[in-house]
Design an enzyme around this catalytic site. Structure first.
Site, PDB file in Angstrom:
ATOM      1  N   SER A   1       0.855  -1.186   0.000  1.00 33.41           N
ATOM      2  CA  SER A   1       0.000   0.000   0.000  1.00 33.41           C
ATOM      3  C   SER A   1       0.888   1.231   0.000  1.00 33.41           C
ATOM      4  O   SER A   1       2.001   1.206   0.541  1.00 33.41           O
ATOM      5  CB  SER A   1      -0.882   0.003   1.242  1.00 33.41           C
ATOM      6  OG  SER A   1      -1.409   1.288   1.486  1.00 33.41           O
ATOM      7  N   SER A   2       0.383   2.313  -0.569  1.00 33.48           N
ATOM      8  CA  SER A   2       1.177   3.542  -0.618  1.00 33.48           C
ATOM      9  C   SER A   2       1.421   4.134   0.762  1.00 33.48           C
ATOM     10  O   SER A   2       2.298   4.996   0.929  1.00 33.48           O
ATOM     11  CB  SER A   2       0.486   4.577  -1.507  1.00 33.48           C
ATOM     12  OG  SER A   2      -0.807   4.869  -1.016  1.00 33.48           O
ATOM     13  N   CYS A   3       0.695   3.668   1.776  1.00 35.63           N
ATOM     14  CA  CYS A   3       0.898   4.205   3.130  1.00 35.63           C
ATOM     15  C   CYS A   3       2.220   3.747   3.735  1.00 35.63           C
ATOM     16  O   CYS A   3       2.589   4.179   4.829  1.00 35.63           O
ATOM     17  CB  CYS A   3      -0.257   3.832   4.044  1.00 35.63           C
ATOM     18  SG  CYS A   3      -0.318   2.088   4.475  1.00 35.63           S
TER      19      CYS A   3
ATOM     20  N   TYR B   1      -0.808  -0.673  10.078  1.00 32.37           N
ATOM     21  CA  TYR B   1      -1.009  -1.301   8.769  1.00 32.37           C
ATOM     22  C   TYR B   1       0.234  -1.130   7.909  1.00 32.37           C
ATOM     23  O   TYR B   1       0.700  -2.067   7.249  1.00 32.37           O
ATOM     24  CB  TYR B   1      -2.224  -0.672   8.086  1.00 32.37           C
ATOM     25  CG  TYR B   1      -2.544  -1.225   6.720  1.00 32.37           C
ATOM     26  CD1 TYR B   1      -3.082  -2.501   6.578  1.00 32.37           C
ATOM     27  CD2 TYR B   1      -2.324  -0.474   5.572  1.00 32.37           C
ATOM     28  CE1 TYR B   1      -3.391  -3.008   5.324  1.00 32.37           C
ATOM     29  CE2 TYR B   1      -2.630  -0.971   4.316  1.00 32.37           C
ATOM     30  CZ  TYR B   1      -3.163  -2.245   4.195  1.00 32.37           C
ATOM     31  OH  TYR B   1      -3.459  -2.750   2.964  1.00 32.37           O
TER      32      TYR B   1
ATOM     33  N   HIS C   1     -12.699   3.500   2.357  1.00 30.40           N
ATOM     34  CA  HIS C   1     -11.790   4.552   1.927  1.00 30.40           C
ATOM     35  C   HIS C   1     -12.591   5.731   1.375  1.00 30.40           C
ATOM     36  O   HIS C   1     -13.805   5.657   1.230  1.00 30.40           O
ATOM     37  CB  HIS C   1     -10.807   4.009   0.893  1.00 30.40           C
ATOM     38  CG  HIS C   1      -9.785   3.098   1.483  1.00 30.40           C
ATOM     39  ND1 HIS C   1      -9.867   1.723   1.406  1.00 30.40           N
ATOM     40  CD2 HIS C   1      -8.653   3.358   2.182  1.00 30.40           C
ATOM     41  CE1 HIS C   1      -8.832   1.181   2.016  1.00 30.40           C
ATOM     42  NE2 HIS C   1      -8.082   2.146   2.497  1.00 30.40           N
TER      43      HIS C   1
ATOM     44  N   LYS D   1       2.811  -3.983   6.250  1.00 34.89           N
ATOM     45  CA  LYS D   1       3.109  -4.050   4.820  1.00 34.89           C
ATOM     46  C   LYS D   1       4.617  -3.915   4.550  1.00 34.89           C
ATOM     47  O   LYS D   1       5.161  -4.582   3.652  1.00 34.89           O
ATOM     48  CB  LYS D   1       2.331  -2.973   4.065  1.00 34.89           C
ATOM     49  CG  LYS D   1       0.842  -3.256   3.971  1.00 34.89           C
ATOM     50  CD  LYS D   1       0.588  -4.541   3.189  1.00 34.89           C
ATOM     51  CE  LYS D   1      -0.875  -4.822   2.981  1.00 34.89           C
ATOM     52  NZ  LYS D   1      -1.103  -6.081   2.244  1.00 34.89           N
TER      53      LYS D   1
END
Length: 312
Positions: A108-110, A137, A180, A141
């Site tokens: 994920s981009s987070c 999270y 989201h 990842k």
């Protein structure tokens, strides 16, 4: 990948996994191994090990995860960390033990630092502090990426990692508690339209910038990279184009046909100021997105009306 190869898509009923399944079937891959969470609890190490021993898949798309928006990430911090670590640990290790030819891990981009320079390059990983609201999270990842790197370095496993930007599309989650931003907007605007509301309130200032990729574009990129890419460095998957949340809201409002005004609750958090992927590496590898944002939102809205709204 061989057309008859046994391909396991973990998380095949989610938005990402179902898009990958649709793409594989469209391309003529016929030997797909699929299990619902009721059939196989991916958090259970023994059950996952037994599944891999019995099925022995050739290829694995690891799209299973516990996911949610700002509220869910910040509220269920322990659950997001533990469950995502358990899922990916079990699948990645079993893929090594049972000699899977290739595995793709979807992150994920987070994972990128909150205040990293924009656009986000793959090399920015672990270069600064994470966004606090979704840190558990993100840490899970990041661990998955590093596991794939480590198994490649130590054992020669062909495990690759990709980092999708914000996604939307068929089978999205429209639950207002843990969805989201884009699917939440579609539902909120539709319900406000049905009630005939004069106005609708959204969180934050509307100033943060976000990039959005349709799930079918992601699936196409994933299959493309599974067939063509083999390296320890992760690959960003996105459009390379972002919009403000305010601009997004105006687009969704127009597509849904809500005629009231939009109010912004500035007491609510904005989250990360900007998250735009640098997709120059992806483009250099020969892939670029096809579905423009407005077209994609219109498709998502029709999917919502057909498959979600009628179940209320």
């Amino acid at each position: 990948m061989e057309k008859q190869a046994k391909i396991y898509v973990a998380g095949h009923r989610g938005m990402v996994g179902s898009a990958i399944v649709r793409k594989l079937q469209k391309e003529g891959y016929t030997n797909l191994v699929l299990r619902t969470s009721a059939e196989l609890d991916l958090r259970d190490q023994v059950k996952v090990a037994d599944f891999f021993a019995a099925e022995k898949p050739d290829y694995v798309f690891l799209a299973a995860a516990k996911v949610g928006g700002i509220v869910a990430n910040n509220t269920y911090r322990a659950d997001f960390l533990y469950e995502n670590l358990a899922i990916q640990n079990n699948i990645i290790h079993s893929s090594f033990v049972h000699k899977v030819k290739k595995l793709m891990f979807l992150g994920s981009s987070c994972i990128y630092p909150k205040l990293a320079p924009q656009p986000l390059k793959e090399s920015y990983l672990l270069s600064g502090y994470l966004e606090e609201t979704n840190e558990p999270y993100a840490i899970a990842k990041i661990a998955g990426i590093k596991m794939c790197e480590a198994y490649r370095a130590q054992y020669g496993c062909d495990f690759i990692s990709v980092m999708p930007t914000n996604l939307y599309g068929p089978n999205d989650n429209y639950d207002l508690e843990n969805s989201h931003v884009l699917p939440a907007m579609i539902r909120k605007f539709q319900e406000a339209k049905e009630r005939g509301d004069a106005s609708m309130t959204l969180w934050g200032t509307g100033s943060p910038m976000r990039e959005f990729l349709h799930a079918d574009d992601l699936a196409e990129a994933c299959v493309y990279l599974m067939e063509t890419y083999s390296d320890s460095e992760l690959v960003n998957i996105g459009t390379g184009i972002d919009v403000t949340i305010k601009e997004l809201a105006e687009t969704v409002k127009e597509i849904v046909g809500f005629t009231g005004s939009i109010q912004w609750d500035t007491s609510r958090p904005d989250g990360t100021p900007r998250k735009l992927m640098d997709v120059s590496k992806l483009h250099s590898l020969g892939w670029k997105h096809k579905i423009a944002l407005k077209e994609g939102i219109a498709l998502a809205y029709q999917d919502f009306l057909t498959n979600v709204s009628i179940r209320k």
